[in-house]
Design an enzyme around this catalytic site. Structure first.
Site, PDB file in Angstrom:
ATOM      1  N   ASP A  82       0.968  -1.415  -0.125  1.00  0.00           N
ATOM      2  CA  ASP A  82      -0.028  -0.080  -0.083  1.00  0.00           C
ATOM      3  C   ASP A  82       1.080   1.273   0.018  1.00  0.00           C
ATOM      4  O   ASP A  82       1.350   1.552   1.137  1.00  0.00           O
ATOM      5  CB  ASP A  82      -0.759  -0.107   1.345  1.00  0.00           C
ATOM      6  CG  ASP A  82      -1.718   0.867   1.253  1.00  0.00           C
ATOM      7  OD1 ASP A  82      -2.223   1.762   0.252  1.00  0.00           O
ATOM      8  OD2 ASP A  82      -2.275   1.695   2.586  1.00  0.00           O
ATOM      9  N   ASP A  90      -2.452   0.554   7.342  1.00  0.00           N
ATOM     10  CA  ASP A  90      -1.514   0.363   6.065  1.00  0.00           C
ATOM     11  C   ASP A  90      -1.139  -1.255   5.781  1.00  0.00           C
ATOM     12  O   ASP A  90      -1.100  -1.616   4.879  1.00  0.00           O
ATOM     13  CB  ASP A  90      -0.611   1.428   5.839  1.00  0.00           C
ATOM     14  CG  ASP A  90      -0.834   2.735   6.320  1.00  0.00           C
ATOM     15  OD1 ASP A  90      -1.174   3.517   5.458  1.00  0.00           O
ATOM     16  OD2 ASP A  90      -0.940   3.171   7.496  1.00  0.00           O
ATOM     17  N   GLU A 124      -2.174  -1.300  -5.200  1.00  0.00           N
ATOM     18  CA  GLU A 124      -3.450  -0.806  -5.423  1.00  0.00           C
ATOM     19  C   GLU A 124      -3.072   0.233  -6.527  1.00  0.00           C
ATOM     20  O   GLU A 124      -2.339   1.211  -6.335  1.00  0.00           O
ATOM     21  CB  GLU A 124      -4.029  -0.046  -4.087  1.00  0.00           C
ATOM     22  CG  GLU A 124      -5.421   0.125  -4.309  1.00  0.00           C
ATOM     23  CD  GLU A 124      -6.051   0.210  -2.904  1.00  0.00           C
ATOM     24  OE1 GLU A 124      -6.257  -0.648  -2.268  1.00  0.00           O
ATOM     25  OE2 GLU A 124      -6.526   1.185  -2.700  1.00  0.00           O
TER      26      GLU A 124
END
Lengths: 167, 167
Positions: free
Chosen positions: B7, B141, B68
């Site tokens: 992330d 996270d 992502e």
């Protein structure tokens, strides 16, 4: 001494390496655009950009890398890919022991054209004049990179003298 | 086989390495957050992040890095720094010969929680369940990185069977 400017982007990353000597006008020793193919996977394109930036840093060992600080982008996708390209370039410069200095678009225009509201073409003509070129650098990304490098050449002595006066 | 999820972020970059074996649940062998100091110069922080991502890739040699795909950010500054961090990670993975696969936030939620409208906490609880942890991973996270890696584990066999059927 060499100063490198880049105008980061994934499809087109403008670059300019200036040779700077006391008492002489800055001279462009490398000026152009690093391109990566739009159809290729992004990680491969980033890797290619990383290798080309590394090669330029290795060839000239510039004292500083000047990068435009992006404050506004039309959309997130563009901001992301400018971020990806600038991140790659900054990390490479840091790894090479090269100073990285960021300038806002207004600082670049102010330093090169004398006022922060200067248009693209005005900046390009000033880059042409300052570097003694027969025409404005093309494509525009190369001219932008040259403007950023020239901005650093104009600003760095001032920043250093301020640091000295603060001691 | 190992799958790594990240992330991306400059202040906090979540990471998760999953060990995936046929017929067994995925197991987290590394899970955490890479942090860089907010007060340090950005190029140094990017270089630090690059080294830590490189170390993780070197330690586990994952087959794939799942990231992502950021489609929306509240502001350009955030998009830029997410872009910088993701650019670093993607180039490192490409250099290590590791596949890089991007998933949209909705794909991640869909794969992990069963529907694209799942909230943060629902996704975190599903990550906890799927990885057999005693509590949802903290900070968030790290949980997000685990969700992205789990998304790849769920999606990759499907993508491969589609590729096979297209041959």
């Amino acid at each position: 001494m060499f100063v490198m400017g880049i105008d980061p982007g994934l499809s087109r990353c403008g670059y300019c390496v200036l040779e700077v000597r006391r008492g002489a006008a800055a001279r462009a020793v490398a000026l152009g655009v690093l391109r990566t193919a739009v159809g290729d996977p992004v990680p491969q394109r980033l890797l290619e950009l990383q290798r080309e930036v590394r090669a330029l840093l290795g060839e000239f060992t510039p004292q500083a890398l000047a990068v435009e600080r992006v404050l506004f982008q039309a959309n997130v996708r563009t901001a992301m890919s400018v971020g990806q390209a600038s991140g790659i370039a900054m990390a490479e410069a840091a790894a090479a022991g090269c100073d990285v200095v960021e300038y806002s678009p207004n600082q670049v225009k102010e330093a090169v054209a004398g006022h922060g509201a200067a248009g693209k073409e005005e900046v390009q003509r000033m880059v042409q004049t300052l570097l003694g070129l027969t025409a404005p650098p093309r494509p525009a990304d190369a001219a932008d990179a040259a403007a950023i490098a020239l901005c650093h050449v104009a600003m760095a002595p001032m920043a250093m003298s301020v640091q000295r006066s603060l001691r």
